[in-house]
Design an enzyme around this catalytic site. Structure first.
Site, mmCIF file in Angstrom:
data_model
loop_
_atom_site.group_PDB
_atom_site.id
_atom_site.type_symbol
_atom_site.label_atom_id
_atom_site.label_comp_id
_atom_site.label_asym_id
_atom_site.label_seq_id
_atom_site.Cartn_x
_atom_site.Cartn_y
_atom_site.Cartn_z
ATOM 1 N N GLY A 175 0.831 -1.196 0.000
ATOM 2 C CA GLY A 175 0.000 0.000 0.000
ATOM 3 C C GLY A 175 0.869 1.250 0.000
ATOM 4 O O GLY A 175 1.757 1.364 -0.840
ATOM 5 N N SER A 187 6.941 -4.442 -0.803
ATOM 6 C CA SER A 187 6.662 -3.072 -1.197
ATOM 7 C C SER A 187 6.505 -2.211 0.066
ATOM 8 O O SER A 187 7.442 -2.132 0.865
ATOM 9 C CB SER A 187 5.428 -3.031 -2.102
ATOM 10 N N TRP A 188 5.363 -1.567 0.285
ATOM 11 C CA TRP A 188 5.151 -0.832 1.526
ATOM 12 C C TRP A 188 5.302 -1.754 2.725
ATOM 13 O O TRP A 188 5.762 -1.335 3.793
ATOM 14 C CB TRP A 188 3.778 -0.179 1.506
ATOM 15 N N ASP A 224 11.605 -3.879 -11.895
ATOM 16 C CA ASP A 224 10.568 -3.275 -11.041
ATOM 17 C C ASP A 224 10.441 -1.798 -11.402
ATOM 18 O O ASP A 224 11.387 -1.024 -11.248
ATOM 19 C CB ASP A 224 10.963 -3.443 -9.579
ATOM 20 N N HIS A 227 7.234 -5.694 -10.393
ATOM 21 C CA HIS A 227 6.989 -5.418 -8.976
ATOM 22 C C HIS A 227 6.090 -6.446 -8.297
ATOM 23 O O HIS A 227 6.305 -6.783 -7.134
ATOM 24 C CB HIS A 227 6.359 -4.034 -8.842
#
Length: 321
Positions: free
Chosen positions: A42, A110-111, A268, A296
């Site tokens: 996110g 990711s986040w 990515d 990604h």
């Protein structure tokens, strides 16, 4: 390899973490197994049962939870009392609530990788090992790559033009700020329309190839609006972190003793691969696995296979516990 099949959760609940927020969590697998916490992406993503597929249910005790303001956590979407330090503290509150002495594995993509690294730096004594992918440390150079003039926008110019053109010409000098105004508008239709275009850009660059299925989440308002609102909210506030904070020498020193697996798609477009390389160089107990022909998303075949292998590897290790 498709991954592991899990039964329904053996436990789920709501954990109050502030005067406003309650976190929804679920536990899967072996109640007496090695605890792993899954940190979703996110900001503004959420968990689902399919996230358990990486973890052998005979070995792992799998903890999923939706971060503040997202998924089944309440209320959603909600930006009040919703900051990066809040989210890091929530992971620790959940560990204590579930009576877990230490996390055998903290997993984040990711986040989620941002939160995994920050959490480990804040609570290094309760993290036995790390698995992070699609590395994001919130630096300005990473944001410039993602939504600025020097990276993905030069490789996907037509998709970026669609993103920009949702705003009138006079507002295009501050994309995040003016999208944020629409995403937090009192008008429902304005919020939904802005969320669709905000997320369309994310999805356009998330994998090497796209098709109609790629953009299906745009029709899911329950996903699209919280994802866009929270992502813009965090971006507007520089993620409540100093530029380069995670990769500072003194902060990496706090987690150098923790075995870590770093997985990164070579192509990515969301999170520049150089960040994974810099993280690897700063952590002597890390191993970096490059995924050729991958972007990604963890759903790309090469990435998914290596994630499954890495989770099995971490399951087989005691790491001196």
């Amino acid at each position: 390899m498709n991954g592991y099949e899990h039964s329904d959760p053996f436990d789920e609940g709501m954990l109050p973490v502030s005067s406003i927020h309650r976190l929804h969590y679920e536990q899967y697998g072996n109640p007496d197994g090695k605890p792993v916490v899954y940190l979703h992406g996110g900001p503004g993503g959420h968990t689902q049962k399919s996230n358990t597929a990486y973890f052998n249910p005979d070995i792992y005790r799998v903890v999923l939870f939706d971060q503040r303001g997202t998924g089944k956590s309440q209320p959603a979407p909600e930006i009040r009392e919703n900051t990066t330090p809040n989210l890091v503290a929530d992971i620790e509150a959940l560990r204590v609530h579930l009576n877990i002495p230490k996390w055998h594995l903290v997993y984040g993509g990711s986040w989620g990788s941002t939160l995994a690294l920050l959490y480990a730096q804040a609570y290094p004594d309760v993290v036995v090992s790390l698995l992070v992918l699609g590395i994001f440390t919130t630096r300005k150079l990473e944001m410039d790559w993602f939504r600025g003039p020097i990276g993905a926008t030069t490789i996907f110019p037509e998709a970026f033009e669609t993103f920009v053109n949702h705003l009138p010409p006079e507002e295009r000098g501050d994309l995040t700020g003016n999208y944020y105004k629409r995403l937090t508008s009192d008008d429902h239709a304005t919020r939904v329309a802005a969320a669709r275009e905000w997320n369309r850009w994310d999805l356009s660059i998330g994998s090497l190839t796209t098709n109609e299925e790629t953009f299906r989440p745009l029709d899911d308002e329950a996903w699209s609006v919280p994802h866009a609102v929270l992502e813009a909210h965090y971006g507007m506030n520089d993620f409540w972190l100093e530029d380069g904070q995670i990769l500072k020498e003194e902060n990496l020193a706090k987690i150098r003793h923790i075995p870590a697996t770093i997985i990164q798609g070579r192509y990515d477009m969301v999170c520049p691969p150089r960040t994974a390389w810099e993280l690897h160089k700063g952590l002597p107990k890390s191993r970096l696995i490059w995924i050729p022909g991958a972007g990604h998303t963890p759903q790309e075949p090469g990435t998914r296979m290596k994630l499954l292998e890495a989770c099995d590897y971490h399951a087989s290790q005691d790491f001196g516990m």
